[in-house]
Motif scaffolding. Structure first.
Motif, PDB file in Angstrom:
ATOM      1  N   LEU A   2     -55.960  89.825 -78.185  1.00  0.00           N
ATOM      2  CA  LEU A   2     -54.508  89.792 -78.147  1.00  0.00           C
ATOM      3  C   LEU A   2     -54.002  88.389 -78.456  1.00  0.00           C
ATOM      4  N   SER A   3     -52.773  88.309 -78.931  1.00  0.00           N
ATOM      5  CA  SER A   3     -52.162  86.998 -79.104  1.00  0.00           C
ATOM      6  C   SER A   3     -51.756  86.459 -77.739  1.00  0.00           C
ATOM      7  N   LEU A   4     -51.535  85.151 -77.670  1.00  0.00           N
ATOM      8  CA  LEU A   4     -51.112  84.561 -76.402  1.00  0.00           C
ATOM      9  C   LEU A   4     -49.769  85.131 -75.964  1.00  0.00           C
ATOM     10  N   ALA A   5     -48.875  85.355 -76.916  1.00  0.00           N
ATOM     11  CA  ALA A   5     -47.569  85.932 -76.580  1.00  0.00           C
ATOM     12  C   ALA A   5     -47.733  87.312 -75.953  1.00  0.00           C
ATOM     13  N   GLU A   6     -48.653  88.125 -76.492  1.00  0.00           N
ATOM     14  CA  GLU A   6     -48.899  89.454 -75.930  1.00  0.00           C
ATOM     15  C   GLU A   6     -49.502  89.359 -74.538  1.00  0.00           C
ATOM     16  N   CYS A   7     -50.380  88.386 -74.338  1.00  0.00           N
ATOM     17  CA  CYS A   7     -51.009  88.214 -73.022  1.00  0.00           C
ATOM     18  C   CYS A   7     -49.981  87.800 -71.969  1.00  0.00           C
ATOM     19  N   VAL A   8     -49.078  86.903 -72.348  1.00  0.00           N
ATOM     20  CA  VAL A   8     -48.046  86.466 -71.413  1.00  0.00           C
ATOM     21  C   VAL A   8     -47.104  87.618 -71.094  1.00  0.00           C
ATOM     22  N   GLN A   9     -46.729  88.386 -72.117  1.00  0.00           N
ATOM     23  CA  GLN A   9     -45.838  89.516 -71.895  1.00  0.00           C
ATOM     24  C   GLN A   9     -46.506  90.570 -71.025  1.00  0.00           C
ATOM     25  N   ARG A  10     -47.800  90.778 -71.218  1.00  0.00           N
ATOM     26  CA  ARG A  10     -48.548  91.787 -70.477  1.00  0.00           C
ATOM     27  C   ARG A  10     -48.703  91.423 -69.006  1.00  0.00           C
ATOM     28  N   ALA A  11     -48.513  90.153 -68.680  1.00  0.00           N
ATOM     29  CA  ALA A  11     -48.717  89.698 -67.302  1.00  0.00           C
ATOM     30  C   ALA A  11     -47.798  90.404 -66.317  1.00  0.00           C
ATOM     31  N   GLY A  12     -46.643  90.886 -66.792  1.00  0.00           N
ATOM     32  CA  GLY A  12     -45.767  91.681 -65.942  1.00  0.00           C
ATOM     33  C   GLY A  12     -44.956  90.850 -64.970  1.00  0.00           C
ATOM     34  N   HIS A  13     -44.517  91.501 -63.896  1.00  0.00           N
ATOM     35  CA  HIS A  13     -43.585  90.870 -62.961  1.00  0.00           C
ATOM     36  C   HIS A  13     -44.138  90.763 -61.543  1.00  0.00           C
ATOM     37  N   GLN A  14     -45.412  91.083 -61.335  1.00  0.00           N
ATOM     38  CA  GLN A  14     -45.959  90.984 -59.988  1.00  0.00           C
ATOM     39  C   GLN A  14     -46.064  89.522 -59.568  1.00  0.00           C
ATOM     40  N   PRO A  15     -46.097  89.265 -58.257  1.00  0.00           N
ATOM     41  CA  PRO A  15     -46.226  87.871 -57.812  1.00  0.00           C
ATOM     42  C   PRO A  15     -47.567  87.277 -58.228  1.00  0.00           C
ATOM     43  N   PHE A  45     -41.904  81.612 -67.126  1.00  0.00           N
ATOM     44  CA  PHE A  45     -42.883  80.694 -66.543  1.00  0.00           C
ATOM     45  C   PHE A  45     -43.779  81.405 -65.529  1.00  0.00           C
ATOM     46  N   LYS A  46     -43.237  82.410 -64.864  1.00  0.00           N
ATOM     47  CA  LYS A  46     -44.056  83.189 -63.942  1.00  0.00           C
ATOM     48  C   LYS A  46     -45.121  83.971 -64.702  1.00  0.00           C
ATOM     49  N   ARG A  47     -44.743  84.606 -65.800  1.00  0.00           N
ATOM     50  CA  ARG A  47     -45.726  85.342 -66.601  1.00  0.00           C
ATOM     51  C   ARG A  47     -46.769  84.403 -67.191  1.00  0.00           C
ATOM     52  N   LEU A  48     -46.342  83.204 -67.579  1.00  0.00           N
ATOM     53  CA  LEU A  48     -47.290  82.226 -68.106  1.00  0.00           C
ATOM     54  C   LEU A  48     -48.325  81.856 -67.049  1.00  0.00           C
ATOM     55  N   GLU A  49     -47.877  81.656 -65.818  1.00  0.00           N
ATOM     56  CA  GLU A  49     -48.814  81.313 -64.748  1.00  0.00           C
ATOM     57  C   GLU A  49     -49.729  82.486 -64.415  1.00  0.00           C
ATOM     58  N   LEU A  50     -49.198  83.697 -64.446  1.00  0.00           N
ATOM     59  CA  LEU A  50     -50.033  84.880 -64.222  1.00  0.00           C
ATOM     60  C   LEU A  50     -51.124  84.990 -65.283  1.00  0.00           C
ATOM     61  N   ALA A  51     -50.764  84.730 -66.534  1.00  0.00           N
ATOM     62  CA  ALA A  51     -51.745  84.795 -67.617  1.00  0.00           C
ATOM     63  C   ALA A  51     -52.822  83.737 -67.431  1.00  0.00           C
ATOM     64  N   ALA A  71     -56.315  72.787 -69.305  1.00  0.00           N
ATOM     65  CA  ALA A  71     -55.188  72.091 -68.690  1.00  0.00           C
ATOM     66  C   ALA A  71     -54.826  72.705 -67.339  1.00  0.00           C
ATOM     67  N   ALA A  72     -54.694  71.863 -66.317  1.00  0.00           N
ATOM     68  CA  ALA A  72     -54.257  72.323 -64.997  1.00  0.00           C
ATOM     69  C   ALA A  72     -52.740  72.193 -64.938  1.00  0.00           C
ATOM     70  N   PRO A  73     -52.035  73.292 -64.938  1.00  0.00           N
ATOM     71  CA  PRO A  73     -50.578  73.233 -65.050  1.00  0.00           C
ATOM     72  C   PRO A  73     -49.904  72.954 -63.713  1.00  0.00           C
ATOM     73  N   LEU A  74     -48.608  72.793 -63.786  1.00  0.00           N
ATOM     74  CA  LEU A  74     -47.799  72.745 -62.577  1.00  0.00           C
ATOM     75  C   LEU A  74     -47.630  74.164 -62.044  1.00  0.00           C
ATOM     76  N   HIS A  75     -47.484  74.276 -60.733  1.00  0.00           N
ATOM     77  CA  HIS A  75     -47.307  75.586 -60.102  1.00  0.00           C
ATOM     78  C   HIS A  75     -45.828  75.832 -59.825  1.00  0.00           C
ATOM     79  N   LEU A  76     -45.313  76.965 -60.300  1.00  0.00           N
ATOM     80  CA  LEU A  76     -43.945  77.375 -60.001  1.00  0.00           C
ATOM     81  C   LEU A  76     -43.881  77.788 -58.534  1.00  0.00           C
ATOM     82  N   VAL A  77     -43.078  77.095 -57.739  1.00  0.00           N
ATOM     83  CA  VAL A  77     -43.148  77.267 -56.288  1.00  0.00           C
ATOM     84  C   VAL A  77     -42.775  78.670 -55.831  1.00  0.00           C
ATOM     85  N   SER A  78     -41.995  79.403 -56.623  1.00  0.00           N
ATOM     86  CA  SER A  78     -41.623  80.763 -56.230  1.00  0.00           C
ATOM     87  C   SER A  78     -42.513  81.817 -56.871  1.00  0.00           C
ATOM     88  N   CYS A  79     -43.571  81.401 -57.568  1.00  0.00           N
ATOM     89  CA  CYS A  79     -44.364  82.347 -58.351  1.00  0.00           C
ATOM     90  C   CYS A  79     -45.098  83.358 -57.477  1.00  0.00           C
TER      91      CYS A  79
END
Length: 287
Positions: A2-15, A45-51, A71-79
């Motif tokens: 999958l493309s990265l865009a598809e992977c991020v989109q597939r991550a969904g809305h779960q915490p 940004f939440k989907r990006l972190e889920l991916a 790369a170790a990213p920043l964590h979205l505090v509400s993620c």
């Protein structure tokens, strides 16, 4: 694969899962005045972190997504909380000092009359009132009379009655409609005070850096946002273009002249201050 865009989109809305020790290089948050695409940014940004978390948990080369590591990213505090309202409309930025000097806070502002109209159009006005009064509540609590003992909410209920504070849309009172709100002739949301609190949040009151962005210039300021949050190049390349929803050509967003005049009496000064934010954003260095 999958493309990265598809992977991020597939991550969904779960915490997200609770971050592991040393998994991230720090934290970040996104706060707004409301009606200025903060939900869009938070969800992306939440989907990006889920991916990225899914990739970190996958020990096989067959995970099917391009790598966002090492790369170790920043964590979205509400993620990892099932409610993006956490910090979303934070009135007092000093609450973010708990995350330390390496926290990075994004404060998104916009033309206030259009922003308020957007909040009412989407029927978010009651929740918006509670958020801007520093009330913390879950999705399960957000209908009816939300439990909150903050002084601003108690004063509002005493003045207008409990019925005017029952969400989602009160049947009476200034939050019933944009017309009713404008008739009050005052900033009941507290958006002006929120703006002042954030723009004056300098050391030693605030220990972390703040990036102030204008919704109307968001596409132009994306490079500053990505640099501020250390977004990896692969993720920058797939970020969707922001389409403004405040355009006057959209019938549901139109504020007629009479309504605009009433709201200008409330938010005219704030509009001038917001317009003074540079198009590329304003960086407040405190760390």
């Amino acid at each position: 694969m999958l493309s990265l865009a598809e992977c991020v989109q597939r991550a969904g809305h779960q915490p997200c899962r609770q971050p592991l020790p040393h998994e991230n290089n720090g934290t970040f948050s996104i706060t707004s005045v409301g009606g200025v695409a903060s939900t869009f940014l938070l969800e992306w940004f939440k989907r990006l972190e889920l991916a990225r978390q899914a990739e970190a948990a996958c020990a096989s080369a067959t995970c099917g997504c391009p790598s966002l590591l090492p790369a170790a990213p920043l964590h979205l505090v509400s993620c990892h909380v099932d409610d993006d309202g956490v910090f979303k409309h934070l009135a007092d930025p000093r609450a973010l000092n708990r995350f330390g000097r390496h926290h990075r806070a994004v404060f998104l502002v916009g033309e206030p009359i259009e922003a308020v109209a957007s909040v009412f159009r989407r029927r978010f006005q009651c929740w918006h009132m509670y958020r801007l009064q520093n009330c913390w509540f879950t999705r399960a609590q957000r209908n009816g009379l939300i439990p909150c003992a903050q002084p601003g909410i108690l004063r509002f209920r005493e003045r207008f009655g409990d019925g005017a504070a029952r969400c989602r849309v009160p049947r009476s009172g200034p939050l019933h409609s944009l017309d009713a709100y404008a008739e009050q002739g005052e900033d009941l949301f507290g958006a002006v005070e929120q703006f002042r609190a954030w723009l004056s949040c300098r050391r030693p009151r605030c220990e972390f850096d703040i990036l102030v962005l204008r919704y109307e210039e968001l596409n132009r300021s994306l490079p500053a946002l990505f640099d501020f949050l250390s977004v990896p190049p692969a993720a920058r390349a797939i970020f969707p273009r922001v389409h403004r929803s405040h355009a006057g050509s959209q019938r549901q967003n139109v504020v007629d002249d009479a309504m605009r005049q009433k709201l200008t009496k409330i938010y005219g000064g704030l509009a001038k201050a917001v317009n003074g934010i540079p198009p590329e954003g304003l960086l407040l260095r405190n760390a």
